[in-house]
Design a protein around this motif. Sequence first.
Motif, PDB file in Angstrom:
ATOM      1  N   THR A  41      58.129 -26.693 -12.996  1.00 56.01           N
ATOM      2  CA  THR A  41      58.434 -25.278 -13.163  1.00 56.01           C
ATOM      3  C   THR A  41      59.875 -25.089 -13.601  1.00 56.01           C
ATOM      4  OG1 THR A  41      56.935 -24.906 -11.334  1.00 56.01           O
ATOM      5  CG2 THR A  41      58.291 -23.055 -12.011  1.00 56.01           C
ATOM      6  N   ALA A  44      60.428 -25.682 -17.200  1.00 60.54           N
ATOM      7  CA  ALA A  44      59.953 -24.571 -18.018  1.00 60.54           C
ATOM      8  C   ALA A  44      60.971 -23.433 -18.021  1.00 60.54           C
ATOM      9  CB  ALA A  44      58.612 -24.071 -17.499  1.00 60.54           C
ATOM     10  N   LEU A  45      61.563 -23.178 -16.850  1.00 62.41           N
ATOM     11  CA  LEU A  45      62.501 -22.064 -16.757  1.00 62.41           C
ATOM     12  C   LEU A  45      63.810 -22.370 -17.478  1.00 62.41           C
ATOM     13  CD1 LEU A  45      61.936 -20.931 -13.075  1.00 62.41           C
ATOM     14  CD2 LEU A  45      60.881 -20.109 -15.165  1.00 62.41           C
ATOM     15  N   ILE A 338      56.104 -29.819 -21.187  1.00 65.65           N
ATOM     16  CA  ILE A 338      57.177 -28.844 -21.354  1.00 65.65           C
ATOM     17  C   ILE A 338      58.325 -29.461 -22.142  1.00 65.65           C
ATOM     18  CG2 ILE A 338      58.888 -27.493 -20.087  1.00 65.65           C
ATOM     19  CD1 ILE A 338      56.664 -27.269 -17.905  1.00 65.65           C
ATOM     20  N   SER A 413      53.056 -22.386  -6.000  1.00 57.27           N
ATOM     21  CA  SER A 413      52.193 -23.038  -6.985  1.00 57.27           C
ATOM     22  C   SER A 413      51.341 -22.043  -7.755  1.00 57.27           C
ATOM     23  CB  SER A 413      51.347 -24.150  -6.366  1.00 57.27           C
ATOM     24  OG  SER A 413      50.830 -23.768  -5.146  1.00 57.27           O
ATOM     25  N   ASN A 414      50.888 -20.968  -7.139  1.00 62.23           N
ATOM     26  CA  ASN A 414      50.143 -19.956  -7.907  1.00 62.23           C
ATOM     27  C   ASN A 414      50.606 -18.526  -7.652  1.00 62.23           C
ATOM     28  OD1 ASN A 414      48.014 -21.430  -9.380  1.00 62.23           O
ATOM     29  ND2 ASN A 414      47.419 -22.061  -7.336  1.00 62.23           N
ATOM     30  N   ASN A 415      51.581 -18.350  -6.776  1.00 66.18           N
ATOM     31  CA  ASN A 415      51.991 -17.007  -6.336  1.00 66.18           C
ATOM     32  C   ASN A 415      50.786 -16.214  -5.855  1.00 66.18           C
ATOM     33  OD1 ASN A 415      54.404 -17.832  -7.362  1.00 66.18           O
ATOM     34  ND2 ASN A 415      54.265 -16.591  -9.224  1.00 66.18           N
TER      35      ASN A 415
ATOM     36  N   LYS B  38      50.657 -20.303 -15.669  1.00 63.56           N
ATOM     37  CA  LYS B  38      51.860 -20.865 -15.071  1.00 63.56           C
ATOM     38  C   LYS B  38      52.990 -20.951 -16.096  1.00 63.56           C
ATOM     39  CE  LYS B  38      49.595 -23.551 -11.557  1.00 63.56           C
ATOM     40  NZ  LYS B  38      49.535 -24.762 -10.768  1.00 63.56           N
ATOM     41  N   PRO B  39      54.230 -21.143 -15.626  1.00 63.87           N
ATOM     42  CA  PRO B  39      55.336 -21.284 -16.568  1.00 63.87           C
ATOM     43  C   PRO B  39      55.140 -22.496 -17.475  1.00 63.87           C
ATOM     44  CG  PRO B  39      56.154 -21.026 -14.337  1.00 63.87           C
ATOM     45  CD  PRO B  39      54.675 -21.209 -14.240  1.00 63.87           C
ATOM     46  N   ASN B  68      54.658 -14.864 -13.197  1.00 62.29           N
ATOM     47  CA  ASN B  68      53.490 -15.678 -13.511  1.00 62.29           C
ATOM     48  C   ASN B  68      52.416 -15.454 -12.462  1.00 62.29           C
ATOM     49  OD1 ASN B  68      56.076 -17.356 -14.426  1.00 62.29           O
ATOM     50  ND2 ASN B  68      54.380 -17.738 -15.808  1.00 62.29           N
ATOM     51  N   PRO B  70      48.993 -17.019 -12.284  1.00 67.25           N
ATOM     52  CA  PRO B  70      47.945 -17.866 -12.850  1.00 67.25           C
ATOM     53  C   PRO B  70      46.647 -17.778 -12.064  1.00 67.25           C
ATOM     54  CG  PRO B  70      49.468 -19.198 -11.582  1.00 67.25           C
ATOM     55  CD  PRO B  70      49.973 -17.784 -11.528  1.00 67.25           C
TER      56      PRO B  70
END
Lengths: 503, 333
Positions: A41, A44-45, A338, A413-415, B38-39, B68, B70
């Motif tokens: 993550t 990616a950010l 990524i 992981s998925n919010n 996801k990012p 995000n 997902p």
Amino acid sequence: MLNAFIDGLFVVFQWNTFLMMLLGIFLGFWVGLLPGLGGTTTLALMLPFIYQMTPVEAFAFLLGMHSVVSTTGDITSILFGIPGEGTTAATILDGHAMAKKGEAGRALGAALMSSLVGALIGAFALALAIPVVRPLVLSFGAPELFMLAIVGIAFISSLSGQGGRALLRGILAGLLGLLFALVGQDPQAGVLRFTFGQLYLWSGLDLIPVLVGVFAIPEIIDLAVRGTSIAGELPRENLGRGVWVGVKDTFVHFGLTVRCSLAGTFIGIMPGLGGGVAQWIAYGQAVQSARTNEERAGFGKGDIRGVLGPGAANNSKEGGSLIPTIAFGVPGSSSMAILLGAFFLLGIMPGPDMLDKHLVLTFSMVWTMVVANIITVVISLFFLNYLAKLTLIRGTVLIPFILFFSFIGAYTSNNHLGDLLVLVAFGFLGYLMIRCGWPRAPLVLGFVLGRIAENNFYISTIRYGPSWTLRPLVLVLIALSVIVLFFPFMRFKGRPLAGGNVQ
Amino acid sequence: MKMLMILFISLVLFFANAPSYGASLYEGKTITIIVGYKPGGGYDRYARLIGKHLPKYIPGKPGVIIQNMPGASSVIAANHVFSIAKPDGLTIGTFNNATVIAQLIKVEGVRFDLTKFAWLGSAASDAVILSVRSDLPYRTADDLRKAKQFVIGTTGPGSSTHDFPAILGEFGGFDFKLVPGYSSSADVMLALERKEVDGRAGSYDSIKPFIDRGLVRPVIRNRTSAPGIEKLPVDENLATTQQGKLIMAVNAVPTQIYRPYVAPPATAKDALKILRDAFANVLKDKDLLAEAEKGKMTIDYVPPDDALKVVAEVLGQPPDVVKVLAKHIKFGE
């Protein structure tokens, strides 16, 4: 070739590149320590920040960050029993057990030093492999990848503990793990399996909530029940001084460290096996290095080799996983996918050119991984003693923080609320398994290998028919999995061979 | 006294200079762009790029954050934007372009109606192509017709890597053998390289680097075109039946609204106007275009009315047609 190798090193030490790398290391350090905030993550950010950089700077920044994440992730795993990263869960088994015995310093020292050795071996393996990379990767098709997964699953026999009863439990736990891997939309026919009408389960169970649940929650309960600090009421002399002992341990068991590093590199090279696998294979190898039954029984209770193996492998695999990305433009893991985006941003086309026209850049990536790990380990060694003292803090003070980070980690992981439910459910399962004396490692191994095995089995069969079973490499791997499977019995004669049929 | 005068005048000038219309609406607020993945993926990268430049075009310069969400190939995010997010102009959603298929074939769990969203439009369109390994002798659609058991690697039903060749094989008279189960389209690329499979379908954007490198060559495309592949035969023209042609046309719809952006249904009119204008303008922004170019992301604005029209057309199909469609077009990753 040699020129490019040396030029790559000089490039890394140009001041602006070096500065970028330091920045990356600083970020990666914290990302690794904090559970849940994963390396993938964060990569990616960070992508939007590389627009203004040159390719060498950008990769020094990104790889500098990425390559220290597994190193510092080990620290969290050892101290608190929470996987700092998805790739550092295996370190918990013996690392955290050592922390509980008051040997946190030694475990940390060993984890860091083996990480460094792993990173160095991984990077140099990458450098050496460059001429043969393409044929090597191309010789592993779906049938071979399936067999690699089977070799991995065969390690269950080593991860299960001794005796027929323990083995049976190990196999059942492994099968349960495979079953959990089935959850979600299947990639062959698009059928929803075990989703129970929940949208959350479509994409399957996520590795992080499962790992944190299985490993961290039982530790938290244990800590609460004991009512002491992590290191308990044990004598404290060893606590801080142990760091150097741990560093030395790496060289006492140097053969094992090197073997696990090489295994990690190899798994990294194979696209699609993923970082979660390497650590468990390494742990299995570490267990197999036990010479007597008594030694073997010590694993899971704080054997230093159980720290060294995964510590080395989860770093060495990074060097390996760069290979398919740079040689084929095909990423070997999600973080590499990524990174591939970064290549495009910088206007570089990954592929054969990277081994030829851009060779200096490729080698600068290798060097970045080496230098970043050296810096991290050297800096960390200075304050490991203080970190080890965290295990002396009263449990009642520590538990809220550990719980907080476990839940946040799972949630990222998925919010989704589902992440927390999975965490709690697997926490309960993990606690139950410990109480009833079931091994947790096979469960996780089955879980991480389930999808890989299923997909590649399906592809092999539909593409080649039954004939794939006769491919030469497949036969070699079948033999290897049999050896891995029966190894524990060959070593310890006089043990009953009950329940030996894993497959 | 003179100092005070200057201060006063400059203050007046400062406030007079600020645009009055709508400024209060977004002043000091934060817009959230909800991404259904996801990012790191394509949807996320587009959203981050647009989010970075969007404030320039909204009076009051609000902040923009990316969230995000997902799960279930974006259905969770679409459901959220449809019924939970407030229609106050502070939420934008972007999700799987195939959610239109999900709604059409009534996938379990879909709780949104795409025709009711307040559309901002689409940021890009992307052709789907079928590409063939360069070392094979098939250069045209006719060559390919002669091939027996032509092996195509896919990531599974519901993705363009699978559904496009599946429909083409069924209704175009091709003998394709589909091998689903690769975990990503990158894995299929590697399978091509080791000659495990002969061809791969999917987004032109994602295959293009490999065409440039000479690993594969494009042979057939869908109705959405792109620079460089205008002359390829379109699948609909290769269809042998009328029904096949229709199925191909419907399957092509998501590629026309490749990166859809919507606001919750019944979003306040004044806010929606600002968002729509901003979305149209940001996609013409020089800096954004330069960054997109670097990141190999195609930008191709589709206005809200056009996007909605395409969506409504698909969703207006009679039930018996939908039944046939559901047999051939799936919804997934």
